[in-house]
Structure formats: structure tokens, C-alpha cells
Design an enzyme around this catalytic site. Sequence first.
Site, short mmCIF file in Angstrom:
data_model
loop_
_atom_site.label_atom_id
_atom_site.label_comp_id
_atom_site.label_asym_id
_atom_site.label_seq_id
_atom_site.Cartn_x
_atom_site.Cartn_y
_atom_site.Cartn_z
N THR A 34 -60.83 -16.13 58.81
CA THR A 34 -60.45 -17.53 58.94
C THR A 34 -59.07 -17.65 59.56
O THR A 34 -58.22 -16.77 59.41
CB THR A 34 -60.42 -18.24 57.57
OG1 THR A 34 -59.50 -17.57 56.70
CG2 THR A 34 -61.80 -18.27 56.93
N GLU A 63 -58.32 -23.71 56.02
CA GLU A 63 -58.82 -22.45 56.58
C GLU A 63 -60.02 -22.76 57.47
O GLU A 63 -60.93 -23.48 57.05
CB GLU A 63 -59.23 -21.48 55.47
CG GLU A 63 -58.09 -21.09 54.54
CD GLU A 63 -58.57 -20.20 53.41
OE1 GLU A 63 -58.89 -19.03 53.69
OE2 GLU A 63 -58.66 -20.69 52.27
N ASN A 73 -55.80 -19.64 59.22
CA ASN A 73 -55.09 -20.44 58.22
C ASN A 73 -54.06 -21.30 58.93
O ASN A 73 -53.21 -20.78 59.67
CB ASN A 73 -54.39 -19.52 57.21
CG ASN A 73 -55.39 -18.68 56.43
OD1 ASN A 73 -55.90 -19.11 55.41
ND2 ASN A 73 -55.69 -17.50 56.95
#
Length: 313
Positions: A209, A256, A211
Site C-alpha cells: 500500500t 492507505e 501510505n
Amino acid sequence: MHIFRSLTDIQPHVAQGSCATIGNFDGVHLGHQALLRRVMDSARNSRLPSVAVTFDPHPLRVILGKTPPFITLTDQKIEIMDKLGLDYLLCLPFTREMAGMEPEQFVLTFLIKGLNLKHLVIGYDYAFGKKRRGDFSLLQELGTKYGFTAEQIGPVQKNGDTISSTRIRELVEQGRVHEARPLLGRWYRVVGSVVEGRNRGGRLLGFPTANLKLIDELAPQPGVYAVWAEFQGQIHKAVANIGYNPTFGNDALSVEVHIMDFNKDIYGSELRVHFVERLRSERKFDSLDALMEQIYQDIASGRELLDRPANAL
């Protein structure tokens, strides 16, 4: 569109007069766009430049010190207005001195002497000057006195909803981002820089992911969303989680984004996230396996939603 931040800079460009509108334009939603297009039409018919006047910081932030989160910060407002085709944007620094000006003095200083105003278009709810005493009726009187015409347009409605920044903000905060799109004329968007996270997405779960450290102030309600991720002008299918990661016991809000079919190092880069639809609320899972299974389902649901032509960016 040329952008000016002082009357001195714009004055040579409006020496023959101008058609203008004035407002905060938070969201630059379809109601605002109708107002701006009316100004452009009037300017074209009069063979004069079109001008939008706005303020930075927002007047309420100066007067009250605290406001609800804004839908669009100044940079995004400028970007959207530029695409509409305005000639000039005058973005004035708002001060307490400006807030204390009587309405007539405000008109004389900024519109008559500043913009050589010939025609002014305002929205149905616009008020100005000290204690917001300036209204459309006063503008008509001042127009007769100073030689300009004033026009007020009514509210714009969509699906029985009056389009307003307040209504759009409510929808976004409730996670009803799909309902905000018809009022905005686009998907609601946030921008952030990609920062180091806790490295759980890829390392523990197998779903890397990005962030985000958000630049924007308004975040949708916590939950999982189908989104379009925009990186360096390229659009990618993605799902985003906004929340506190209760499975891991976090207490800080995080954003995220898992970008599908994507494998690039984008740390330190800007990422734009366009929210299409909320898939589910955030919840705590009993195990990592249960969380992973749900993420598989979220990605599949997000992909199916984003494949629909109606949800294109």
C-alpha cells in the site's frame, strides 16, 4: 487563465473594463461552475475579460479562526477554474481590515477602482462587507451610482438537491462519495505525499500500500473505498482504506491505497486519489487470515465497480 494576487498586477489587463464574479468557491461545484460560465458568457458578449475574485485564506478562517474542512484548497480551485476557461483569477489575501470594510467601500476599492467593473454576477446567497451587510439590492443601488450592472443567479439543483458546499461536505464526511459526484461534477479527490508506513501491507499481508500524508483537509468517513489512483498523470484502479487499522490497535488516522497491477517505488511522490464508492466500514478482524480474505474480496469488489463505464474517471 492568468492568476493575479494583487489589484496592482491585474489593473493593466482590465483597463477597458471587466465582467466579474466574487466568492469563495469552495469545491468549485456545479453551482459555482454555472456562475463562472455565466460570467464568461457575459464577458464574451461585452468583449471584456472575465474575472473571478476569491480569497486566501478563506474569510471565515480569518474572522472565526476555525472553519469546517474545505473541499478544495486554493491550488485545486485554481486548477478547476483554469479548465473552465476564465480569463483572469484574482486571488486576494483576506485580512481583518478587509473584513471590517463597509460594503460600499469594498465595492469602490476592489471592483470599481480595482477591476473597472462593468458587470457583476453573484450567487443567490452571496453577501459581503462588514457584518455581511452587502447584498444584491445594495449592489443594484451601487451599480446605478458607479456605472455597472449586477445580476444574481439562483440555486442550481441536481436530483432534488440544492448544490452547495455544505451539502457536498456532509456527503463526503458520511462516506457517500458516489452521491457527491453529481454535485461536484467529478469524483471527490484528495492529494497526498507517499510516506513510509508501518510496512504491514506488503510484508505481512501481501498487499503493498501507498501510505499518504494528506494535503487536503476533508477526508471521507473511515472505511474501504473503490478509488482511482492518479500517479504522474496515469490512472490506476485501486482500493483505499481510511481509518485506524483496529486489527493492529492503531489510534492515528491513516490513508492507505493499494494500487492494482502496479509495482513501482513511489515514496516521496504525490498521489491523487479519486473516491468512487464506499465498499464497507472499517472493522476489527480476529486474525490476519480473516483480514487477508476480506482484502481479496475488497479488491475484487473494487475492480468490478471500477470496470463499470459509469464509474470512469
